[in-house]
Scaffold this active site. Structure first.
Site, PDB file in Angstrom:
ATOM      1  N   CYS A  88      13.279   3.588 -33.542  1.00  0.00           N
ATOM      2  CA  CYS A  88      12.083   3.021 -34.660  1.00  0.00           C
ATOM      3  C   CYS A  88      10.779   3.387 -33.655  1.00  0.00           C
ATOM      4  O   CYS A  88      10.413   2.898 -32.762  1.00  0.00           O
ATOM      5  CB  CYS A  88      12.148   1.588 -34.688  1.00  0.00           C
ATOM      6  SG  CYS A  88      10.845   1.121 -35.888  1.00  0.00           S
ATOM      7  N   GLU A 117      10.947   7.278 -40.343  1.00  0.00           N
ATOM      8  CA  GLU A 117      11.726   8.305 -39.394  1.00  0.00           C
ATOM      9  C   GLU A 117      11.224   9.619 -40.096  1.00  0.00           C
ATOM     10  O   GLU A 117      10.745   9.720 -41.242  1.00  0.00           O
ATOM     11  CB  GLU A 117      13.026   7.979 -39.550  1.00  0.00           C
ATOM     12  CG  GLU A 117      13.659   6.610 -38.868  1.00  0.00           C
ATOM     13  CD  GLU A 117      13.514   6.692 -37.460  1.00  0.00           C
ATOM     14  OE1 GLU A 117      13.092   7.698 -36.798  1.00  0.00           O
ATOM     15  OE2 GLU A 117      13.885   5.795 -36.517  1.00  0.00           O
TER      16      GLU A 117
END
Length: 221
Positions: free
Chosen positions: A2, A106
């Site tokens: 992340c 992402e």
């Protein structure tokens, strides 16, 4: 992993959600493009400590670093090795926290090689609560700084086509165990989120810049 996320909840609502005492130095919200090395909201607790909502630098700094950039930028800690890695093993036992996010980003690659951003968020619309570990690092000037990393695990089927890693996401009933308020056994919480828990959509490439701001960053395209 992340590497970026968004947070839209006001600080007082975050404190209420976790029944935590808020500090006075919390970062400004909303922030639709939270990047590593900035201060973020982190909930701490423990068997003998009240929950606190405090600010920490996103980027865990091990105690042996002479400067905050003495080694790799540790924004994530892998669940599979967190108990063994010298940087994280003590924090994994004693200093666990919670990071709240509205969603996170992402990237995949287009056929042309460009970075294509995706926004990942809870299908229910609820905030995401990510497992974290934290460390107080003392710099060469003697100033103490709280730093943290997000714990990650294997992706689930919903997100695997985007990235092979996923933050460890915790439900309210699991918060006490992760914070150390409910005894031992937090290791069993480090597993992928249920398949139906998350939703994804493509967002504009504007978020590729760490200077980008505004609610348009999370809008689907």
């Amino acid at each position: 992993m992340c590497g970026r996320f968004s947070i839209t909840m006001p600080s007082d609502e975050i404190a209420q959600l976790f029944e935590a005492i808020p500090d006075n130095n919390l970062p400004d919200v909303p922030n639709y493009n939270v990047c590593p090395t900035v201060d973020i909201h982190v909930v701490t607790g423990g068997s003998e400590a009240p929950r606190r909502l405090t600010a920490m630098r996103w980027g865990f700094v091990p105690g042996w670093y002479k400067k905050s950039n003495d080694g790799p930028l540790l924004i994530n800690a892998r669940a599979e090795t967190i108990a063994e890695k010298p940087a994280f093993r003590e924090a994994a036992r004693q200093r666990r926290g919670l990071i709240v996010a509205s969603g996170f980003y992402e990237w995949t690659k287009t056929p042309e090689g460009a970075r294509a951003p995706w926004y990942i968020f809870a299908r229910s619309g609820a905030p995401l609560v990510m497992a974290a570990v934290w460390q107080v690092w003392t710099g060469p000037d003697g100033a103490a700084q709280r730093t943290c990393a997000i714990v990650t695990t294997k992706a689930n089927e919903t997100t695997r086509h985007i990235h092979h890693r996923l933050p460890v996401l915790l439900e309210p009933a699991e918060w006490p165990l992760w914070l150390g308020e409910a005894g031992h056994g937090a290791a069993r919480l480090m597993r992928p989120a249920p398949e139906d828990a998350l939703q994804v959509h493509r967002v504009d490439h504007a978020v590729n810049s760490n200077r980008a701001v505004g609610a348009d960053l999370i809008k689907p395209i």
